[in-house]
Write a protein that holds these residues in place. Structure first.
Motif, PDB file in Angstrom:
ATOM      1  N   ALA A  49     -51.057 -94.289   8.782  1.00 26.10           N
ATOM      2  CA  ALA A  49     -51.981 -95.259   8.201  1.00 26.10           C
ATOM      3  C   ALA A  49     -53.088 -94.558   7.424  1.00 26.10           C
ATOM      4  CB  ALA A  49     -52.577 -96.129   9.308  1.00 26.10           C
ATOM      5  N   THR A  50     -53.557 -93.433   7.940  1.00 23.11           N
ATOM      6  CA  THR A  50     -54.609 -92.669   7.263  1.00 23.11           C
ATOM      7  C   THR A  50     -54.115 -92.120   5.936  1.00 23.11           C
ATOM      8  OG1 THR A  50     -55.620 -92.083   9.379  1.00 23.11           O
ATOM      9  CG2 THR A  50     -56.140 -90.670   7.489  1.00 23.11           C
ATOM     10  N   ILE A  51     -52.901 -91.578   5.933  1.00 19.39           N
ATOM     11  CA  ILE A  51     -52.328 -91.046   4.695  1.00 19.39           C
ATOM     12  C   ILE A  51     -52.109 -92.168   3.688  1.00 19.39           C
ATOM     13  CG2 ILE A  51     -50.314 -89.903   3.677  1.00 19.39           C
ATOM     14  CD1 ILE A  51     -50.017 -88.400   6.387  1.00 19.39           C
ATOM     15  N   ARG A  52     -51.537 -93.256   4.147  1.00 18.36           N
ATOM     16  CA  ARG A  52     -51.275 -94.399   3.260  1.00 18.36           C
ATOM     17  C   ARG A  52     -52.576 -94.916   2.631  1.00 18.36           C
ATOM     18  NH1 ARG A  52     -47.175 -98.422   3.380  1.00 18.36           N
ATOM     19  NH2 ARG A  52     -46.450 -97.577   5.376  1.00 18.36           N
ATOM     20  N   GLU A  53     -53.593 -95.098   3.441  1.00 16.01           N
ATOM     21  CA  GLU A  53     -54.870 -95.606   2.931  1.00 16.01           C
ATOM     22  C   GLU A  53     -55.479 -94.649   1.905  1.00 16.01           C
ATOM     23  OE1 GLU A  53     -57.141 -96.172   6.448  1.00 16.01           O
ATOM     24  OE2 GLU A  53     -55.919 -97.885   7.131  1.00 16.01           O
ATOM     25  N   THR A  54     -55.376 -93.358   2.171  1.00 15.63           N
ATOM     26  CA  THR A  54     -55.933 -92.364   1.252  1.00 15.63           C
ATOM     27  C   THR A  54     -55.199 -92.379  -0.079  1.00 15.63           C
ATOM     28  OG1 THR A  54     -56.569 -90.974   3.130  1.00 15.63           O
ATOM     29  CG2 THR A  54     -56.472 -89.909   0.968  1.00 15.63           C
ATOM     30  N   VAL A  55     -53.883 -92.466  -0.029  1.00 17.27           N
ATOM     31  CA  VAL A  55     -53.080 -92.481  -1.254  1.00 17.27           C
ATOM     32  C   VAL A  55     -53.338 -93.761  -2.052  1.00 17.27           C
ATOM     33  CG1 VAL A  55     -50.718 -92.645  -2.152  1.00 17.27           C
ATOM     34  CG2 VAL A  55     -51.271 -90.961  -0.365  1.00 17.27           C
ATOM     35  N   LEU A  56     -53.238 -94.898  -1.387  1.00 14.18           N
ATOM     36  CA  LEU A  56     -53.324 -96.174  -2.107  1.00 14.18           C
ATOM     37  C   LEU A  56     -54.737 -96.501  -2.570  1.00 14.18           C
ATOM     38  CD1 LEU A  56     -50.805 -98.361  -0.071  1.00 14.18           C
ATOM     39  CD2 LEU A  56     -50.415 -96.978  -2.118  1.00 14.18           C
ATOM     40  N   ALA A  57     -55.723 -95.851  -1.966  1.00 13.51           N
ATOM     41  CA  ALA A  57     -57.091 -96.040  -2.443  1.00 13.51           C
ATOM     42  C   ALA A  57     -57.258 -95.501  -3.862  1.00 13.51           C
ATOM     43  CB  ALA A  57     -58.074 -95.345  -1.507  1.00 13.51           C
ATOM     44  N   THR A  58     -56.467 -94.501  -4.210  1.00 11.11           N
ATOM     45  CA  THR A  58     -56.523 -93.921  -5.556  1.00 11.11           C
ATOM     46  C   THR A  58     -55.399 -94.426  -6.441  1.00 11.11           C
ATOM     47  OG1 THR A  58     -57.533 -91.909  -4.655  1.00 11.11           O
ATOM     48  CG2 THR A  58     -56.545 -91.746  -6.844  1.00 11.11           C
ATOM     49  N   PHE A  59     -54.211 -94.569  -5.866  1.00 11.66           N
ATOM     50  CA  PHE A  59     -53.027 -94.956  -6.636  1.00 11.66           C
ATOM     51  C   PHE A  59     -52.449 -96.242  -6.051  1.00 11.66           C
ATOM     52  CE2 PHE A  59     -53.011 -90.189  -6.799  1.00 11.66           C
ATOM     53  CZ  PHE A  59     -53.323 -90.055  -8.149  1.00 11.66           C
ATOM     54  N   ASN A  60     -53.104 -97.349  -6.307  1.00 10.30           N
ATOM     55  CA  ASN A  60     -52.683 -98.589  -5.654  1.00 10.30           C
ATOM     56  C   ASN A  60     -51.404 -99.177  -6.229  1.00 10.30           C
ATOM     57  OD1 ASN A  60     -53.582 -99.648  -8.058  1.00 10.30           O
ATOM     58  ND2 ASN A  60     -55.328-100.761  -7.178  1.00 10.30           N
ATOM     59  N   ASP A  61     -50.913 -98.614  -7.331  1.00 11.20           N
ATOM     60  CA  ASP A  61     -49.650 -99.081  -7.901  1.00 11.20           C
ATOM     61  C   ASP A  61     -48.473 -98.187  -7.515  1.00 11.20           C
ATOM     62  OD1 ASP A  61     -50.697 -96.969  -9.385  1.00 11.20           O
ATOM     63  OD2 ASP A  61     -49.797 -97.665 -11.277  1.00 11.20           O
ATOM     64  N   HIS A  62     -48.712 -97.171  -6.692  1.00 12.41           N
ATOM     65  CA  HIS A  62     -47.631 -96.287  -6.253  1.00 12.41           C
ATOM     66  C   HIS A  62     -46.920 -96.878  -5.041  1.00 12.41           C
ATOM     67  CE1 HIS A  62     -49.214 -92.299  -8.213  1.00 12.41           C
ATOM     68  NE2 HIS A  62     -49.192 -93.313  -9.049  1.00 12.41           N
ATOM     69  N   ASP A  63     -45.649 -96.572  -4.904  1.00 13.12           N
ATOM     70  CA  ASP A  63     -44.874 -97.002  -3.745  1.00 13.12           C
ATOM     71  C   ASP A  63     -45.011 -95.963  -2.638  1.00 13.12           C
ATOM     72  OD1 ASP A  63     -43.293 -98.623  -2.231  1.00 13.12           O
ATOM     73  OD2 ASP A  63     -41.554 -98.559  -3.564  1.00 13.12           O
ATOM     74  N   PHE A  64     -44.672 -96.343  -1.411  1.00 15.80           N
ATOM     75  CA  PHE A  64     -44.925 -95.493  -0.247  1.00 15.80           C
ATOM     76  C   PHE A  64     -43.800 -95.672   0.753  1.00 15.80           C
ATOM     77  CE2 PHE A  64     -46.819 -94.155   3.704  1.00 15.80           C
ATOM     78  CZ  PHE A  64     -47.761 -93.185   3.370  1.00 15.80           C
ATOM     79  N   LEU A  65     -43.256 -94.558   1.244  1.00 15.79           N
ATOM     80  CA  LEU A  65     -42.249 -94.574   2.307  1.00 15.79           C
ATOM     81  C   LEU A  65     -42.700 -93.619   3.403  1.00 15.79           C
ATOM     82  CD1 LEU A  65     -39.485 -95.350   3.506  1.00 15.79           C
ATOM     83  CD2 LEU A  65     -38.502 -93.419   2.225  1.00 15.79           C
ATOM     84  N   GLY A  66     -43.013 -94.188   4.561  1.00 14.34           N
ATOM     85  CA  GLY A  66     -43.404 -93.380   5.710  1.00 14.34           C
ATOM     86  C   GLY A  66     -42.401 -93.523   6.824  1.00 14.34           C
ATOM     87  N   GLU A  67     -42.298 -92.489   7.635  1.00 11.66           N
ATOM     88  CA  GLU A  67     -41.332 -92.501   8.726  1.00 11.66           C
ATOM     89  C   GLU A  67     -41.527 -93.699   9.651  1.00 11.66           C
ATOM     90  OE1 GLU A  67     -39.693 -89.658  12.356  1.00 11.66           O
ATOM     91  OE2 GLU A  67     -41.575 -89.162  11.372  1.00 11.66           O
ATOM     92  N   GLU A  68     -42.783 -94.058   9.895  1.00 10.69           N
ATOM     93  CA  GLU A  68     -43.046 -95.120  10.853  1.00 10.69           C
ATOM     94  C   GLU A  68     -42.699 -96.508  10.317  1.00 10.69           C
ATOM     95  OE1 GLU A  68     -43.445 -93.641  13.590  1.00 10.69           O
ATOM     96  OE2 GLU A  68     -43.777 -91.773  12.500  1.00 10.69           O
ATOM     97  N   ASP A  69     -42.383 -96.590   9.011  1.00 10.25           N
ATOM     98  CA  ASP A  69     -41.976 -97.874   8.415  1.00 10.25           C
ATOM     99  C   ASP A  69     -40.516 -98.209   8.689  1.00 10.25           C
ATOM    100  OD1 ASP A  69     -44.458 -98.028   7.192  1.00 10.25           O
ATOM    101  OD2 ASP A  69     -43.767 -97.083   5.347  1.00 10.25           O
ATOM    102  N   VAL A  70     -39.749 -97.221   9.163  1.00  6.73           N
ATOM    103  CA  VAL A  70     -38.286 -97.320   9.138  1.00  6.73           C
ATOM    104  C   VAL A  70     -37.725 -97.436  10.545  1.00  6.73           C
ATOM    105  CG1 VAL A  70     -36.168 -96.193   8.357  1.00  6.73           C
ATOM    106  CG2 VAL A  70     -38.277 -95.951   7.023  1.00  6.73           C
ATOM    107  N   SER A  71     -36.746 -98.302  10.717  1.00  9.60           N
ATOM    108  CA  SER A  71     -36.079 -98.454  12.009  1.00  9.60           C
ATOM    109  C   SER A  71     -35.354 -97.169  12.385  1.00  9.60           C
ATOM    110  CB  SER A  71     -35.076 -99.609  11.952  1.00  9.60           C
ATOM    111  OG  SER A  71     -35.730-100.819  11.665  1.00  9.60           O
ATOM    112  N   PRO A  72     -35.112 -96.959  13.686  1.00 11.19           N
ATOM    113  CA  PRO A  72     -34.442 -95.736  14.118  1.00 11.19           C
ATOM    114  C   PRO A  72     -33.023 -95.622  13.574  1.00 11.19           C
ATOM    115  CG  PRO A  72     -35.480 -96.857  15.979  1.00 11.19           C
ATOM    116  CD  PRO A  72     -35.509 -97.804  14.824  1.00 11.19           C
ATOM    117  N   GLY A  73     -32.563 -94.370  13.467  1.00  7.41           N
ATOM    118  CA  GLY A  73     -31.172 -94.119  13.143  1.00  7.41           C
ATOM    119  C   GLY A  73     -30.925 -93.648  11.727  1.00  7.41           C
ATOM    120  N   LYS A  74     -29.836 -92.913  11.581  1.00  6.48           N
ATOM    121  CA  LYS A  74     -29.445 -92.341  10.298  1.00  6.48           C
ATOM    122  C   LYS A  74     -29.210 -93.403   9.227  1.00  6.48           C
ATOM    123  CE  LYS A  74     -25.624 -89.571   8.384  1.00  6.48           C
ATOM    124  NZ  LYS A  74     -24.411 -88.772   8.755  1.00  6.48           N
ATOM    125  N   ALA A  75     -28.514 -94.474   9.589  1.00  6.28           N
ATOM    126  CA  ALA A  75     -28.187 -95.507   8.607  1.00  6.28           C
ATOM    127  C   ALA A  75     -29.455 -96.164   8.065  1.00  6.28           C
ATOM    128  CB  ALA A  75     -27.267 -96.553   9.233  1.00  6.28           C
TER     129      ALA A  75
END
Length: 275
Positions: A49-75
């Motif tokens: 959340a800290t990284i996301r907030e820092t990034v989007l505070a400057t680049f609010n039109d950029h997309d973001f993919l963080g590990e914690e956004d994703v369900s478990p598993g390879k697929a």
């Protein structure tokens, strides 16, 4: 533009690193992910959340993919990066592992850190790995070299597999575990030594500055390797899939090296059935 992106990536990484360091005696497991060997803490979510907030505070039109956004598993992780690359919402995509080395972190082992990458039109152009335990910040921008605490770094000079210090993982999933066992059995008699440090980000950073000669893994997610892939390549190293093909953000089976031992390591692994 790249220098601005790099500055934000460094700022975000240092903020997350400070959180990790402030909890360096260990953290309680909030849940496991795919199985009991793949852990998650509340600090992982706070760092992301800290990284996301820092990034989007400057680049609010950029997309973001963080590990914690994703369900478990390879697929699920493969589908997540596919979805981000296909949606066309922004030319810029940030790919983040808030704490690489969560098992280390949970147990107070000082090998855990954020890994932050920024990709433009599907290609990683900025990568930052910040080791808060040693206050070592590894960074690279495409075409401008790799640095450790603002000093240029280069991969190591070992020219034969017998002189190589090879790192690898101890993966939680059954298939990659079996492949790792095949790989360690094949490599150990041929290399100087093998190390398992529990953080792909750190092992990639250490390939980039020559502490390690090579790091391979049978199955990793984009957030584990995106920053490190750029740092290794910008330090003069080589980063490919286990079959020798070029790295992309969809790559999961990886080998990173100083380039001089790369083909030998891949040959040993492939002959052992690791491909």
């Amino acid at each position: 533009m790249l220098q601005h992106v790099l500055a934000v990536a460094i700022d975000a990484s240092r903020k997350a690193g400070d959180i990790i360091l402030g909890n360096s005696e260990g953290a309680e497991v909030s849940k496991s992910k795919e199985n009991s060997r793949d852990l998650l803490t509340l600090i992982d979510s706070l760092c992301e959340a800290t990284i996301r907030e820092t990034v989007l505070a400057t680049f609010n039109d950029h997309d973001f993919l963080g590990e914690e956004d994703v369900s478990p598993g390879k697929a699920a992780s493969a589908a997540a990066i596919d979805g981000k690359l296909a949606n066309g919402g922004s030319d810029w995509l940030w790919i983040v592992d808030p704490i690489d080395g969560t098992t280390n972190f949970v147990n107070g082992i000082p090998i855990s850190m954020p890994s932050v990458a920024a990709a433009y039109k599907g290609e990683v152009v900025v990568g930052v790995i910040y080791d808060p335990h040693r206050d070592e910040l590894f960074a690279a921008t495409k075409g401008m070299g790799a640095y450790l605490n603002n000093e240029p770094i280069k991969v190591g000079k070992a020219s034969s597999i017998g002189d190589a210090i090879v790192a690898m993982g101890s993966p939680p999933a059954d298939e990659s575990m079996q492949m790792s066992l095949l790989g360690v059995k094949a490599l150990m008699p041929k290399v100087r030594t093998i190390r398992m440090l529990g953080s792909a980000a750190l092992m990639l950073a250490w390939v980039a500055n020559g502490r390690l000669t090579c790091f391979w893994e049978y199955d990793l997610n984009s957030w584990d390797i995106a920053a490190g892939a750029l740092i290794v390549k910008e330090a003069g190293g080589k980063f490919t899939e286990l079959d020798g093909s070029d790295f992309t953000l969809r790559t999961r089976k990886i080998c990173a090296s100083n380039g001089k031992v790369h083909d030998e390591v891949l040959e040993v692994l492939n002959e052992a059935g690791v491909i």
